[in-house]
Design an enzyme around this catalytic site. Structure first.
Site, PDB file in Angstrom:
ATOM      1  N   TYR A 161       0.840  -1.205   0.000  1.00  0.00           N
ATOM      2  CA  TYR A 161       0.000   0.000   0.000  1.00  0.00           C
ATOM      3  C   TYR A 161       0.872   1.251   0.000  1.00  0.00           C
ATOM      4  O   TYR A 161       0.651   2.181  -0.778  1.00  0.00           O
ATOM      5  CB  TYR A 161      -0.917  -0.005   1.221  1.00  0.00           C
ATOM      6  CG  TYR A 161      -1.656   1.307   1.419  1.00  0.00           C
ATOM      7  CD1 TYR A 161      -2.795   1.594   0.674  1.00  0.00           C
ATOM      8  CD2 TYR A 161      -1.203   2.254   2.339  1.00  0.00           C
ATOM      9  CE1 TYR A 161      -3.459   2.802   0.846  1.00  0.00           C
ATOM     10  CE2 TYR A 161      -1.862   3.447   2.513  1.00  0.00           C
ATOM     11  CZ  TYR A 161      -2.996   3.723   1.765  1.00  0.00           C
ATOM     12  OH  TYR A 161      -3.646   4.925   1.940  1.00  0.00           O
ATOM     13  N   ALA A 163       3.886   1.589  -1.032  1.00  0.00           N
ATOM     14  CA  ALA A 163       4.587   1.720  -2.304  1.00  0.00           C
ATOM     15  C   ALA A 163       3.670   2.304  -3.377  1.00  0.00           C
ATOM     16  O   ALA A 163       4.097   3.137  -4.190  1.00  0.00           O
ATOM     17  CB  ALA A 163       5.113   0.352  -2.753  1.00  0.00           C
ATOM     18  N   LYS A 165       1.154   4.319  -2.919  1.00  0.00           N
ATOM     19  CA  LYS A 165       0.895   5.735  -2.631  1.00  0.00           C
ATOM     20  C   LYS A 165       2.151   6.586  -2.830  1.00  0.00           C
ATOM     21  O   LYS A 165       2.053   7.775  -3.169  1.00  0.00           O
ATOM     22  CB  LYS A 165       0.355   5.893  -1.210  1.00  0.00           C
ATOM     23  CG  LYS A 165      -1.057   5.341  -1.039  1.00  0.00           C
ATOM     24  CD  LYS A 165      -2.040   6.027  -1.974  1.00  0.00           C
ATOM     25  CE  LYS A 165      -3.472   5.608  -1.733  1.00  0.00           C
ATOM     26  NZ  LYS A 165      -4.434   6.343  -2.590  1.00  0.00           N
ATOM     27  N   ILE A 193      -8.055   8.397   7.557  1.00  0.00           N
ATOM     28  CA  ILE A 193      -9.266   9.149   7.254  1.00  0.00           C
ATOM     29  C   ILE A 193     -10.418   8.587   8.081  1.00  0.00           C
ATOM     30  O   ILE A 193     -10.569   7.373   8.229  1.00  0.00           O
ATOM     31  CB  ILE A 193      -9.601   9.069   5.757  1.00  0.00           C
ATOM     32  CG1 ILE A 193      -8.405   9.546   4.921  1.00  0.00           C
ATOM     33  CG2 ILE A 193     -10.837   9.909   5.431  1.00  0.00           C
ATOM     34  CD1 ILE A 193      -8.608   9.374   3.418  1.00  0.00           C
ATOM     35  N   THR A 195     -13.505   7.304   8.276  1.00  0.00           N
ATOM     36  CA  THR A 195     -14.550   6.707   7.450  1.00  0.00           C
ATOM     37  C   THR A 195     -15.208   5.569   8.225  1.00  0.00           C
ATOM     38  O   THR A 195     -14.622   5.017   9.168  1.00  0.00           O
ATOM     39  CB  THR A 195     -13.966   6.141   6.146  1.00  0.00           C
ATOM     40  OG1 THR A 195     -13.116   5.017   6.458  1.00  0.00           O
ATOM     41  CG2 THR A 195     -13.179   7.203   5.387  1.00  0.00           C
TER      42      THR A 195
END
Length: 242
Positions: A161, A163, A165, A193, A195
């Protein structure tokens, strides 16, 4: 303190429109007067689609498939005459396993959803954005993409993940450099975030420290507005209290 933005007469495409962050970005642009085109692989009648579909012109498509992306951009051009802004919000998180225990399918999935969607949407948006004045006649249109705070360093359990981003951030810098004076490109880097999915996954965390999707949406609007006309190639922290 709050800021008011006026995107009247402008057309924006938001990918991942049905998710928590995508829906907040669509709502913010709608409130600012923009014509909002929302794209998602998920249809509006799905229980996972969080956005009120009446706020957007919806275009269903798989943004890991270049044919679908081409069709969406052609439809937007036919319907609205062009495009002024692109918000690359489509993305997801997977993690929990070290690299030596991670399936190659997970690698393919994360790089497709987080990085390939951003690449393909940006690739097909740039020609339209070069022709756009947006709300800033001097600098054409703008792209804002979602990177992540965790992309700044390696970490245990979610290296793939991170990598993807990091790739979003580097492609953003490349797009900015290749389109100086024509199209601006910036990224935002959220921490966690706030959520429903993240609350479900981390019920014992201090949710007050997380960043609200609406607050990230405000930063995205700023980066598309003429208030940031001198800003391109930036990776902007949106960490909340984390």
């Amino acid at each position: 303190m709050s800021a008011d933005f006026d995107f009247s007469g402008d057309v924006v495409l938001v990918t991942g429109a049905g998710g928590a962050l995508g829906s907040a970005v669509c709502e913010a642009f709608d409130d600012a007067g923009a014509t909002v085109c929302g794209a998602d692989i998920v249809s509006p009648d799905s229980e996972d689609f969080l956005l009120d579909p009446s706020l957007v012109d919806f275009y269903q498509g798989d943004f890991t498939d270049e044919d679908d992306v081409t069709d969406v951009f052609e439809a937007i051009a036919d319907d609205h005459g062009g495009l002024d802004y692109l918000a690359n919000v489509a993305g997801t998180w997977r993690g929990g396993d070290p690299i030596d225990e991670t399936d190659a399918d997970t690698f393919d999935f994360l790089f497709d959803v987080n990085l390939k969607t951003m690449f393909l949407a940006s690739k097909h948006a740039i020609p339209h954005l070069r022709d756009s004045g947006g709300s800033d006649d001097e600098n054409g249109g703008a792209i804002v993409s979602i990177s992540a705070r965790s992309s700044l360093e390696g970490g245990e359990g979610d290296g793939l993940y991170r990598a993807t981003k990091a790739g979003v951030r580097l492609l953003t810098e490349t797009i900015a450099e290749e389109n100086l004076g024509e199209v601006r490109a910036n990224a935002v880097m959220p921490s966690v975030i706030d959520t429903p999915m993240n609350r479900e996954m981390m019920p014992d965390a201090d949710h007050d420290e997380w960043v609200d999707p609406g607050e990230i949406a405000d930063v995205i609007l700023f980066l598309c507005s003429d208030a940031s006309s001198v800003t391109s190639g930036a990776a902007v922290p949106v960490y909340g209290e984390a």
